[in-house]
Motif scaffolding. Structure first.
Motif, PDB file in Angstrom:
ATOM      1  N   THR A 250      33.199  35.499  45.125  1.00 36.35           N
ATOM      2  CA  THR A 250      33.106  34.250  45.885  1.00 36.35           C
ATOM      3  C   THR A 250      34.465  33.554  45.878  1.00 36.35           C
ATOM      4  O   THR A 250      34.617  32.506  46.477  1.00 36.35           O
ATOM      5  N   THR A 254      41.535  33.923  44.679  1.00 37.02           N
ATOM      6  CA  THR A 254      42.180  34.171  43.384  1.00 37.02           C
ATOM      7  C   THR A 254      42.590  35.631  43.223  1.00 37.02           C
ATOM      8  O   THR A 254      42.945  36.068  42.127  1.00 37.02           O
ATOM      9  N   MET A 338      36.041  41.902  40.174  1.00 28.60           N
ATOM     10  CA  MET A 338      37.481  41.770  39.971  1.00 28.60           C
ATOM     11  C   MET A 338      37.598  40.667  38.945  1.00 28.60           C
ATOM     12  O   MET A 338      36.997  39.596  39.098  1.00 28.60           O
ATOM     13  N   VAL A 340      39.344  37.723  37.048  1.00 29.81           N
ATOM     14  CA  VAL A 340      40.437  36.765  37.183  1.00 29.81           C
ATOM     15  C   VAL A 340      40.319  35.807  35.999  1.00 29.81           C
ATOM     16  O   VAL A 340      39.757  34.728  36.126  1.00 29.81           O
ATOM     17  N   HIS A 343      40.697  31.952  36.105  1.00 29.27           N
ATOM     18  CA  HIS A 343      39.882  31.054  36.907  1.00 29.27           C
ATOM     19  C   HIS A 343      38.384  31.328  36.854  1.00 29.27           C
ATOM     20  O   HIS A 343      37.628  30.675  37.563  1.00 29.27           O
ATOM     21  N   ASP A 344      37.989  32.286  36.060  1.00 27.73           N
ATOM     22  CA  ASP A 344      36.557  32.538  35.876  1.00 27.73           C
ATOM     23  C   ASP A 344      36.277  32.454  34.379  1.00 27.73           C
ATOM     24  O   ASP A 344      36.931  33.132  33.576  1.00 27.73           O
TER      25      ASP A 344
END
Ligand code: ANZ
Ligand code: ZN
Length: 871
Positions: A250, A254, A338, A340, A343-344
């Motif tokens: 989503t 990023t 994926m 990241v 940011h996750d």
């Protein structure tokens, strides 16, 4: 009329009368507005519990109220009769599940009858009866042919000791509930319903359901879980073969922050690595252990292992390592992410734990990124702007996602995608006590649905359960059959359906339970037009049951089963009742283990707010510990048996207590004092009627020329009628309706006047009270009404309407002050002008006394409220 209120006699007589007169029969009548009042049907577990009593009392109040409004009411009842407890009971007590179930149904039906619910028993159904599940099988074959039911491998909980499949609730802390063995996940062929085909409509139509609690609509929305994002691939090469690792995200914005990829333990790349590295294989095995329930996955510690496989970042060309992560679900998206970590939050925790790189690619003005810990703004979509992202630097989230999706699409490596959290519904169960799946397996023809003329596939009822797995799989007389395609030997499917299937359409079958040539008929169009008018049940069914029912209704609609009548949504109004809670009591044994004591076995001491503050066990008089207030349950032994309550006080007291104790959607706290209070109120009402009736018949007198006091009572009566009707109909707040009637009766009791006019107002009041309370306490009201109006019956009477003229206030009462001090009151006509109020005030006895012949210095008036004479 008896002098004393004897609930048992009153209730038996009323029920007899209703049965004889067919008061609860529901017959289609297109000339009258219909009101279909549906309560969630019970599982026949043995006896009713307080939650059932509450559920069905609410339904009955609404049903009876709407009947009094002139609606053609249908209130049906049935039995959600298949399910696991019957199998467990069978093992424990050595009786076939069918026998246990039918005996429970018989007993619980007598309990429902004893509570006086206005149920149309002619429509009763039990889902374990072939005449019911036959149509479920019939529909199954239609859906199977349309591809809306299909077979594939599904993951189940496998108990290696019992050699059987366990339901999620039979797996406790990753172990089998009976064997204690570590549970394995196994892949077996299962049947699925394609609910995902309807995901978009199930979501969109939630907007129509304005008769539903907002909270339930939100729960459904989250369950369906629509997300919009990008699906794209990381190309790779393995053993010289090209491949693509697809992921769903989503946050494509990023993408330049990807530092690794993570796949589920069941992912093909994980299997590839496991086949080559025993450490990976062991880790994959470990991940596969434990239950398949999603809740477990969310709370697990993050664990992972590198696969040694590298994939290529589609935009930067960088080599990215693939890890196996236990937080990645095989069943969502592509079973791969994926990662990241900047940011996750999950990726962040994972990267910190395994020392993987973290690369910031989103910045928010005024915030500083640091590796010390996760900060909420790292995931901020609103304020974030791309950094360290080459071409995309400076773009906001939305714009970056568009640009990145376009660049991926240009390479043929990605596309924008709508993803649902909702999964197809696995409906097969490897158990016995359920609806047989109507499929025949033939080695030549494959899997074929059972032809209509061979339906139903009847579940054998006279069996003994024991050993591992389903007894059906050990019964050649059940599974040996001939193929409908080639006529050769074939094997019948031995799995049965999830019991949620039966409860997904029972409410439609209530409309036509006797139809033996069709699943539904035109009577559904009558009763379900505009949706079922009211559905009442527990919040625990807010997601699955309601979603599946909505889905089935749409499936049946799309098969044309409702003719030209369009039925998109089954339930127009939904009321989710709160829990029934009660205090808990316990003692600790020598090992510190709690021994729970039933509230009926203890004597509790209460504080002024009715809370138990101390208690002793009745058996030995010694103290016990007072625990918290909890949902009534077997585990805390704090259930109160409704049967005992009914035997002691009668059904009406039980019904009144339940409806008075709290609003229907809130939790209801059990209280003995509350029950006794309800009983006292009914006795008082009985006495009022008895005293009034014993004084002889009432001569009809015109309502005009009543004393102020009687006018006041009449006004309150008619205000109450208006309020109660609004409380029942619009607000569905029954406790406040009851409180208003109680206040009315307090006002009634204050009238001492014995004139003919007073007796007429009393008659009017008592008649109206019995009508108003009838939906809640119908037995006593039936008796009292007959006493008040000999030769008449309450059944068939309309709900009273407020008399507008009684509401007009002819006189008002003003506060009379002398020098600012309260000295009395003053009655004046409501329409009186200033001058006449002034002269009435000065002429009053109080004013005369204080003025003692002198003229007042001043007279202050607050219109409608007070007069103050300053001497
Ligand atoms: C990279 C990313 C970066 C993500 C970021 C989020 C934030 P919802 O909203 O629930 O659809 N995801 C995708 N497939 C998954 C799976 N099979 N198991 C576990 N997680 C999975 O969530 C979508 C997000 O959940 C995806 O977006 C993906 O992580 C993760 F700063 O991709 B995201
Ligand atoms: Zn065949």
């Amino acid at each position: 009329m008896q002098e004393k209120y004897q609930p048992a006699d009153v209730e038996i007589a009323a029920q007899d009368f209703w049965n004889r007169s067919g008061a609860a029969r529901a017959i289609e009548d297109i000339n009258r507005p219909k009101y279909y009042c549906l309560s969630m049907f019970p599982y026949p577990s043995g006896k009713l519990h307080m939650g059932h009593v509450r559920n069905y009392t609410i339904g009955d109040v609404l049903a009876r109220f709407h009947r009094m409004l002139g609606d053609n009411v249908m209130q049906p009842m049935g039995w959600d009769a298949f399910g696991m407890p019957a199998e467990n009971a069978a093992i424990q007590n050595n009786v076939p599940p069918a026998q246990w179930t039918y005996a429970n149904i018989d007993y619980m039906k007598t309990q429902l009858k004893r509570l006086g619910f206005a149920i149309d028993w002619e429509r009763e159904l039990a889902t374990c009866r072939p005449e019911y599940y036959r149509w479920e099988q019939w529909l199954f074959t239609r859906l199977y042919n349309k591809g809306l039911i299909y077979q594939r491998l599904g993951t189940v909980n496998w108990d290696p000791v019992e050699q059987t499949v366990l339901a999620n609730e039979q797996v406790i802390d990753g172990r089998g509930w009976r064997s204690g063995a570590l549970i394995e996940k196994r892949e077996i062929p299962m049947y699925y319903m394609k609910i995902t085909t309807y995901a978009e409509e199930l979501l969109a139509d939630l907007d129509q359901l304005d008769g539903w609690p907002e909270q339930v609509r939100l729960m459904q929305k989250n369950w369906i879980g629509k997300s919009t994002g990008v699906r794209f691939a990381f190309p790779y090469e393995l053993d010289g073969q090209p491949g693509q690792l697809w992921v769903f995200t989503t946050r494509a914005d990023t993408i330049m922050g990807v530092t690794f990829c993570a796949v589920a333990a069941e992912h093909p790349l994980a299997s590839y690595a496991a086949a080559r590295d025993p450490r990976v294989a062991a880790f994959v095995e470990e991940c596969k252990q434990g239950g398949v329930a999603e809740a477990d996955l969310a709370t697990m510690d993050k664990k992972g292992l590198p696969t040694g496989i590298f994939v290529t970042h589609p935009l930067s060309g960088e080599q990215i390592e693939v890890w196996i992560g236990n937080y990645v679900l095989m069943s969502y998206g592509d079973g791969a992410v994926m990662a990241v970590p900047a940011h996750d939050e999950r990726d962040f925790a994972f990267a910190r734990k395994y020392g993987l790189p973290i690369k910031q690619v989103i910045a928010v003005a005024g915030e500083t990124f640091s590796l010390d810990g996760w900060q909420e703004w790292y995931a901020d979509k609103q304020r974030g702007v791309c950094v360290n992202s080459g071409n995309y630097d400076g773009l906001d989230c939305k714009t970056a996602v568009e640009a990145i999706a376009a660049d991926l699409a240009a390479q043929g490596l990605g596309e924008k995608k709508v993803q649902f959290r909702l999964r197809d519904w696995g409906i097969s169960r490897q158990r016995y006590w359920g609806c047989p799946i109507p499929i025949i397996h033939c080695t030549t023809c494959g899997d074929l649905p059972v032809p209509d003329q061979d339906l139903p596939v009847v579940l054998p009822e006279n069996i003994t359960i024991g050993g591992a797995g389903s007894p059906l799989a050990r019964m050649p007389e059940f599974y040996e059959t001939t193929c409908p395609g080639c006529g050769g030997k074939a094997r019948r499917e031995t799995d049965t359906m999830d019991t949620f299937v039966e409860s997904s359409w029972y409410f439609l079958r209530y409309c036509c339970p006797d139809n033996d040539h069709a699943m539904v008929d035109e009577r559904v169009a009558y009763w379900c037009a505009g949706g079922i008018d009211q559905y009442i049940g527990g919040i625990e069914h807010a997601i699955l049951h309601l979603l599946y029912s909505r889905f089935w209704t749409k499936l049946m609609r799309d098969l044309g089963l409702f003719g030209e009548h369009r039925l998109d949504e089954p339930f127009a109004h939904l009321l989710t009742q709160g829990m029934v809670v009660a205090p808990t009591f316990y003692r600790e044994d020598s090992h510190g283990k709690k021994q729970w004591l039933n509230p009926a076995e203890v004597d509790a001491v209460h504080d002024e707010r009715g809370r138990a503050v101390g208690a002793t066990l009745r058996a030995d008089g010694l103290p016990v510990i007072v625990g918290g207030i909890e949902k009534m349950s077997k585990s805390k032994n704090n259930g109160v048996d409704p049967q005992a309550l009914i035997e002691q006080f009668g059904a009406d007291t039980a019904r009144l207590f339940i409806m008075f104790a709290s609003p229907p959607d809130q939790s209801l706290e059990w209280s003995d004092a509350g029950v006794e209070g309800a009983f006292r109120f009914l006795k008082r009402l009985w006495r009022f009627v008895y005293e009034h009736v014993s004084a002889g018949p009432v001569a009809p007198t015109p309502a005009a020329h009543l004393s102020t006091e009687l006018q006041g009572l009449r006004r309150q009566l008619h205000q109450t009628i208006g309020k109660v009707a609004d409380d029942y109909g619009r607000r569905k707040q029954f406790n406040t309706a009851i409180a208003a009637v109680m206040e009315l009766l307090n006002a009634y009791a204050r009238i001492t006047d014995d004139s003919a006019a007073a007796r007429a107002v009393r008659q009017e009041t008592l008649e109206a009270v019995t009508l108003m309370l009838n939906p809640i306490v119908p037995h006593i009201c039936e008796a009292l009404y007959a006493a008040l109006r000999p030769g008449h019956t309450l059944s068939g009477q309309a709900f009273p309407k407020p008399d507008a003229s009684a509401l007009v206030q002819n006189e008002i009462e003003l506060v009379l002050q002398i020098n600012g001090k309260l000295r009395g009151s003053l009655r004046v006509p409501a329409a009186a002008d200033r001058a006449s109020i002034e002269s009435a005030a000065l002429a009053s006895e109080t004013a005369q006394k204080h003025l003692a012949g002198t003229a007042p210095r001043k007279l202050i008036m607050v219109p409608g409220r007070l007069v103050n004479i300053v001497t």
